[in-house]
Design an enzyme around this catalytic site. Structure first.
Site, PDB file in Angstrom:
ATOM      1  N   LEU A   1       0.971  -1.080  -0.079  1.00 17.18           N
ATOM      2  CA  LEU A   1      -0.122   0.044  -0.051  1.00 17.18           C
ATOM      3  C   LEU A   1       0.992   1.290  -0.084  1.00 17.18           C
ATOM      4  O   LEU A   1       1.921   1.342   0.748  1.00 17.18           O
ATOM      5  CB  LEU A   1      -0.890   0.065   1.228  1.00 17.18           C
ATOM      6  CG  LEU A   1      -2.027   1.192   1.539  1.00 17.18           C
ATOM      7  CD1 LEU A   1      -3.221   0.438   2.048  1.00 17.18           C
ATOM      8  CD2 LEU A   1      -1.266   2.461   1.948  1.00 17.18           C
TER       9      LEU A   1
ATOM     10  N   ILE B   1       6.656  11.264  -6.877  1.00 18.57           N
ATOM     11  CA  ILE B   1       7.285  10.182  -6.123  1.00 18.57           C
ATOM     12  C   ILE B   1       6.283   8.962  -6.112  1.00 18.57           C
ATOM     13  O   ILE B   1       6.638   8.045  -6.315  1.00 18.57           O
ATOM     14  CB  ILE B   1       7.885  10.526  -5.015  1.00 18.57           C
ATOM     15  CG1 ILE B   1       9.116  11.617  -5.383  1.00 18.57           C
ATOM     16  CG2 ILE B   1       8.831   9.249  -4.433  1.00 18.57           C
ATOM     17  CD1 ILE B   1      10.048  11.869  -4.047  1.00 18.57           C
TER      18      ILE B   1
ATOM     19  N   SER C   1      12.599  13.024   3.839  1.00 18.88           N
ATOM     20  CA  SER C   1      13.285  14.234   3.044  1.00 18.88           C
ATOM     21  C   SER C   1      14.586  14.470   3.770  1.00 18.88           C
ATOM     22  O   SER C   1      15.057  14.266   4.782  1.00 18.88           O
ATOM     23  CB  SER C   1      12.536  15.495   3.237  1.00 18.88           C
ATOM     24  OG  SER C   1      13.165  16.521   2.563  1.00 18.88           O
TER      25      SER C   1
ATOM     26  N   TYR D   1       7.786  22.137   7.863  1.00 26.51           N
ATOM     27  CA  TYR D   1       7.901  21.181   7.145  1.00 26.51           C
ATOM     28  C   TYR D   1       9.191  20.304   7.961  1.00 26.51           C
ATOM     29  O   TYR D   1       8.955  18.888   7.913  1.00 26.51           O
ATOM     30  CB  TYR D   1       8.293  21.447   5.554  1.00 26.51           C
ATOM     31  CG  TYR D   1       8.618  20.373   4.685  1.00 26.51           C
ATOM     32  CD1 TYR D   1       7.565  19.600   4.041  1.00 26.51           C
ATOM     33  CD2 TYR D   1       9.858  19.873   4.275  1.00 26.51           C
ATOM     34  CE1 TYR D   1       8.022  18.341   3.561  1.00 26.51           C
ATOM     35  CE2 TYR D   1       9.867  18.838   3.622  1.00 26.51           C
ATOM     36  CZ  TYR D   1       9.086  18.221   3.211  1.00 26.51           C
ATOM     37  OH  TYR D   1       9.163  16.980   2.210  1.00 26.51           O
TER      38      TYR D   1
END
Length: 281
Positions: free
Chosen positions: A8, A16, A141, A154
């Site tokens: 999943l 991406i 990231s 973020y």
């Protein structure tokens, strides 16, 4: 129970996530490609058809910020396929802004998607992954390792995800579940365009931070002009899915590895501050 491995993947409408769904299907997985808005599935369906893997890419609705949606999606997957072998936490939302000017609401919203959404999907999937001896792969990231100006919310969320997964990994391994994080650097994808950033408006609202923000924006736009493609980044996700013993932390490019290495070797923080300070002045 099916013997085909099932994965999943969240956030597959573009970038991406879309590329990872198609690449995992090429690798032989039955892919449950999830997204919040099924009306945005055309690009994924077209890419799957072009790659000849339509029969192995199943599109499903999942909103990572809604626990009921997460539970319903996972229950449906296990009911139909009999197993869940891997979860790829890819869904995310960016935010660029000035904390002092913008307040806390954007910070909370960014954390909700990028951190709590990952935690909820992982929590709900773990019983099924224990049963299959499966894997949790989370796209973080380089911003989850190196804090970056005007990306406080973020980076805070991605730092939190990295800490969560690094802490979870040994406990999950004790019950047969492998945990990895994948750290992309700059990727040329719709993720950037989808943030709806109006740079002139952002600068106008930045007050005393406007000169630093302008310098940061110029540097960042140049970096994304030389970014790797989503397909290149997705290859690292597939490697984490298929390798017998993948490492905990994987970067998607040489540039990402060099960037992260600056932080991991920076005991007093001075190297990172020197690097990121040069972006804003």
């Amino acid at each position: 129970m099916s013997t085909t491995r099932t994965v999943l993947i969240t956030g597959t409408s573009s970038g991406i996530g879309l590329a990872a769904a198609v690449d995992a299907a090429r690798a032989g997985y039955q892919v449950i490609a999830t997204m919040r808005d099924l009306g945005r599935s055309d690009a994924l369906r077209a890419a799957a058809a072009e790659a000849g893997v339509t029969d192995r890419v199943e599109v499903a609705r999942l909103d990572v910020t809604d626990p009921a949606s997460v539970a319903d999606c996972l229950a449906s997957v296990v009911e139909r396929h009999g197993r869940l072998d891997a979860v790829v936490n890819n869904a995310g939302a960016g935010y660029v802004g000035t904390l002092e000017q913008d307040g806390l609401d954007p910070v909370r919203a960014t954390m909700e998607v990028n951190f709590f959404g990952v935690v909820e999907v992982t929590r709900a999937a773990l019983p099924h992954l224990r049963a299959s001896g499966g894997r949790v792969i989370t796209v973080t990231s380089v911003g989850g390792v190196v804090g970056q100006p005007f990306n406080e919310a973020y980076c805070a969320a991605k730092f939190a995800v990295e800490g969560f997964m690094e802490s979870l990994a040994p406990a999950a391994a004790s019950v047969g579940v492998h945990v990895s994080v994948v750290e992309p650097g700059a990727v040329a994808s719709e993720f950037i365009a989808s943030q709806g950033i109006d740079l002139p408006a952002l600068l106008a609202a930045a007050g005393p931070y406007a000169p630093a923000l302008a310098a940061y924006a110029e540097r960042t736009l140049a970096a994304f002009g030389q970014a790797q493609t989503p397909a290149q980044a997705a290859e690292t996700i597939t490697a984490a899915l298929t390798a017998e013993h993948p490492p905990f932390r994987l970067q998607t490019s040489a540039q990402a590895r060099a960037f992260v290495a600056t932080k991991l070797a920076d005991l007093d923080g001075s190297a990172v501050q020197k690097m990121t300070g040069s972006w804003v002045g």
